[in-house]
Design a protein around this motif. Sequence first.
Motif, PDB file in Angstrom:
ATOM      1  N   TYR A 127       0.935  -1.192  -0.137  1.00 31.19           N
ATOM      2  CA  TYR A 127       0.165  -0.034  -0.025  1.00 31.19           C
ATOM      3  C   TYR A 127       0.829   1.395   0.221  1.00 31.19           C
ATOM      4  O   TYR A 127       1.676   1.199   0.820  1.00 31.19           O
ATOM      5  N   SER A 130       2.121   7.064   1.804  1.00 23.49           N
ATOM      6  CA  SER A 130       3.323   8.100   2.516  1.00 23.49           C
ATOM      7  C   SER A 130       4.098   7.911   1.760  1.00 23.49           C
ATOM      8  O   SER A 130       4.560   7.586   0.256  1.00 23.49           O
ATOM      9  N   GLY A 135       3.088  12.531   5.253  1.00 27.97           N
ATOM     10  CA  GLY A 135       2.896  11.377   6.150  1.00 27.97           C
ATOM     11  C   GLY A 135       2.140  11.342   6.991  1.00 27.97           C
ATOM     12  O   GLY A 135       0.917  10.805   6.298  1.00 27.97           O
ATOM     13  N   ASP A 137       0.012  14.294   7.287  1.00 31.77           N
ATOM     14  CA  ASP A 137      -0.807  14.513   6.160  1.00 31.77           C
ATOM     15  C   ASP A 137      -0.790  14.427   4.877  1.00 31.77           C
ATOM     16  O   ASP A 137      -0.257  14.542   3.888  1.00 31.77           O
ATOM     17  N   LEU A 251      -8.291   1.620   5.138  1.00 37.97           N
ATOM     18  CA  LEU A 251      -7.308   2.428   6.521  1.00 37.97           C
ATOM     19  C   LEU A 251      -7.989   2.100   7.925  1.00 37.97           C
ATOM     20  O   LEU A 251      -7.789   1.880   8.951  1.00 37.97           O
ATOM     21  N   ARG A 255      -6.550  -1.041  10.311  1.00 33.26           N
ATOM     22  CA  ARG A 255      -6.003  -0.259  11.546  1.00 33.26           C
ATOM     23  C   ARG A 255      -7.122  -1.150  12.602  1.00 33.26           C
ATOM     24  O   ARG A 255      -5.975  -1.612  13.852  1.00 33.26           O
ATOM     25  N   GLU A 376       0.273   3.183   9.880  1.00 35.90           N
ATOM     26  CA  GLU A 376      -1.093   3.082   9.707  1.00 35.90           C
ATOM     27  C   GLU A 376      -1.715   4.367  10.500  1.00 35.90           C
ATOM     28  O   GLU A 376      -3.155   4.428  10.946  1.00 35.90           O
TER      29      GLU A 376
HETATM   30  N1  COS Z   1     -14.229   7.829   5.427  1.00 32.22           N
HETATM   31  C1  COS Z   1     -14.453   7.388   3.907  1.00 32.22           C
HETATM   32  N2  COS Z   1     -13.716   9.007   3.626  1.00 32.22           N
HETATM   33  C2  COS Z   1     -12.357  10.318   4.547  1.00 32.22           C
HETATM   34  C3  COS Z   1     -12.675   9.297   5.724  1.00 32.22           C
HETATM   35  C4  COS Z   1     -12.920   7.961   5.996  1.00 32.22           C
HETATM   36  N3  COS Z   1     -12.734   7.520   6.828  1.00 32.22           N
HETATM   37  N4  COS Z   1     -11.659  10.267   6.095  1.00 32.22           N
HETATM   38  C5  COS Z   1     -11.698  11.052   5.222  1.00 32.22           C
HETATM   39  N5  COS Z   1     -11.948  10.887   4.266  1.00 32.22           N
HETATM   40  C6  COS Z   1     -12.492  12.127   2.834  1.00 32.22           C
HETATM   41  C7  COS Z   1     -13.121  13.334   4.214  1.00 32.22           C
HETATM   42  O1  COS Z   1     -14.777  12.668   4.059  1.00 32.22           O
HETATM   43  C8  COS Z   1     -12.528  14.314   2.629  1.00 32.22           C
HETATM   44  O2  COS Z   1     -13.893  14.481   1.181  1.00 32.22           O
HETATM   45  P1  COS Z   1     -14.432  15.654   1.126  1.00 32.22           P
HETATM   46  O3  COS Z   1     -13.478  15.998  -0.114  1.00 32.22           O
HETATM   47  O4  COS Z   1     -15.000  14.713   0.146  1.00 32.22           O
HETATM   48  O5  COS Z   1     -15.347  16.059   2.333  1.00 32.22           O
HETATM   49  C9  COS Z   1     -11.724  13.769   2.380  1.00 32.22           C
HETATM   50  O6  COS Z   1     -11.022  12.872   2.836  1.00 32.22           O
HETATM   51  C10 COS Z   1     -10.571  14.868   3.706  1.00 32.22           C
HETATM   52  O7  COS Z   1     -10.390  14.395   4.273  1.00 32.22           O
HETATM   53  P2  COS Z   1      -9.699  15.448   5.158  1.00 32.22           P
HETATM   54  O8  COS Z   1     -10.663  16.278   4.969  1.00 32.22           O
HETATM   55  O9  COS Z   1      -9.975  15.055   7.013  1.00 32.22           O
HETATM   56  O10 COS Z   1      -8.756  15.418   5.703  1.00 32.22           O
HETATM   57  P3  COS Z   1      -6.994  15.658   6.071  1.00 32.22           P
HETATM   58  O11 COS Z   1      -6.624  16.381   5.338  1.00 32.22           O
HETATM   59  O12 COS Z   1      -7.884  17.259   7.464  1.00 32.22           O
HETATM   60  O13 COS Z   1      -6.958  14.642   6.931  1.00 32.22           O
HETATM   61  C11 COS Z   1      -6.542  12.616   8.422  1.00 32.22           C
HETATM   62  C12 COS Z   1      -7.619  13.505   7.631  1.00 32.22           C
HETATM   63  C13 COS Z   1      -5.644  13.345   8.695  1.00 32.22           C
HETATM   64  C14 COS Z   1      -7.016  12.074   9.089  1.00 32.22           C
HETATM   65  C15 COS Z   1      -5.815  11.736   7.094  1.00 32.22           C
HETATM   66  O14 COS Z   1      -4.641  12.806   6.501  1.00 32.22           O
HETATM   67  C16 COS Z   1      -5.188  10.850   7.431  1.00 32.22           C
HETATM   68  O15 COS Z   1      -5.857   9.795   8.296  1.00 32.22           O
HETATM   69  N6  COS Z   1      -3.920  11.050   7.717  1.00 32.22           N
HETATM   70  C17 COS Z   1      -2.591   9.207   8.556  1.00 32.22           C
HETATM   71  C18 COS Z   1      -2.147   8.466   7.171  1.00 32.22           C
HETATM   72  C19 COS Z   1      -2.135   7.928   6.990  1.00 32.22           C
HETATM   73  O16 COS Z   1      -2.248   6.710   8.381  1.00 32.22           O
HETATM   74  N7  COS Z   1      -0.524   7.072   7.735  1.00 32.22           N
HETATM   75  C20 COS Z   1      -0.060   5.891   7.558  1.00 32.22           C
HETATM   76  C21 COS Z   1       0.759   5.330   6.002  1.00 32.22           C
HETATM   77  S1  COS Z   1      -0.595   3.207   5.691  1.00 32.22           S
HETATM   78  S2  COS Z   1       0.732   2.731   6.342  1.00 32.22           S
END
Ligand code: COS
Length: 391
Positions: A127, A130, A135, A137, A251, A255, A376
């Motif tokens: 997957y 990042s 990261g 963000d 995720l 998670r 994650e």
């Molecule tokens: N399910 C469905 N849609 C989702 C969602 C979820 N769980 N989380 C976010 N979205 C959607 C939102 O609804 C939004 O859509 P719209 O623009 O149509 O409204 C869009 O995605 C953007 O979401 P959001 O505004 O919440 O984005 P942010 O930039 O504020 O970031 C976080 C959200 C911080 C939660 C996200 O960037 C994140 O999870 N970061 C960590 C990433 C991660 O886990 N990295 C590890 C790598 S994988 S090993």
Amino acid sequence: MSNDLPLFALSEEHRAIRSAVRELCEAKVAPYAAAVDEESRYPEEAARALQQADFHAPHVPEEYGGAGADALATVLVIEEIARVCMASSLIPAVNKLGSMPVLIAGSEDLKRHYLGRLASGEGGFSYCLSEPDAGSDAVAMRTRAVRDGDSYVLNGVKRWITNAGPGEFESEFYTVMAATDPDLEPRERARGISAFVVERTDDGVTFGAAEKKLGIKGSPTREVYLDDVRIPAGRMIGEEGTGFETAMRTLDHTRVTIAAQAVGVAQGALDQALGYARERQQFGRAIGDFQGMQFLLADMGMRIEAARQLTYAAAGRSERGEADLAFFGAAAKCFASDVAMEVTTNAVQVLGGYGYTRDYPVERMMRDAKITQIYEGTNEIQRLVIARTLR
Ligand code: COS
């Protein structure tokens, strides 16, 4: 009220899966765990054994040639492997993470083509979300995918990619999130991201050196470089612009599997601590006879069980696709990983000087547990996700 069907217990089938995995792990995974860590080498014995028993990607539905394990059964598989070797537990965990976008949003053609190959053992699935500067963000990613006729051309760098690489057991398939519409306003940027399946044999795909990590040393982590990688447009997962949502929904499900790893490694450390506390004699008796030690062990057992129950409850939400999965996935991952860090650290304490050496597995477990608080989504991000759901 009937007594024969406990409301809050694993089914017969789930218990059977747990004991089958446990037996396999004791025989074919545990004996190599220390060497895999010491030599930072791939857990090949585990990879072969898991594949033979169909535990390498148990979540793939039967209709696509998989074992068809539900979310709870997949959690049990991962928990049991992590109990003896965290690095090996990443085999089913990352295969679920990498392929979940296809399962959630892929076309029927993509599902048939890729899930079948994953299930048959032809290749693993990683997957790629990042990047060096994206990261927590994740929306800030710079990887681009540009449409050109019937193809997309991908350019960028993905970082911290578990199981990426050219080796026999490293992933053949990669879910890559890339910006198809990079010029949107920052607040809209998520809607300009799309998801694709990239194969490592596609021209322009190369890999960085394996990262030198604190723990999970048997699980390779590399950068993936995409240089003018041209892939058929049919390899897009879902519609253009839905990739970020798919990545986040993935995720939410996976998670729960990190929580399972955390519960497993914590249980493994408690098992070691209990064995030692029974054997080790000081002041004329087993150290486990001292109340101070009993309180410590009791806290460890209590917290692990709380983490396990939350993880299994989250697995139920994942299986049923319930609306509160985002809360449960983040809460289980965050809680269980904090428990794993605490329990493995305390296990080292129980073993004292011996625990601090590589002659016993608890120092490895402590190093391995740390990553569950980071990957994650860091636990800070989990708390952010949880807080948003509380509104
Ligand atoms: N399910 C469905 N849609 C989702 C969602 C979820 N769980 N989380 C976010 N979205 C959607 C939102 O609804 C939004 O859509 P719209 O623009 O149509 O409204 C869009 O995605 C953007 O979401 P959001 O505004 O919440 O984005 P942010 O930039 O504020 O970031 C976080 C959200 C911080 C939660 C996200 O960037 C994140 O999870 N970061 C960590 C990433 C991660 O886990 N990295 C590890 C790598 S994988 S090993």
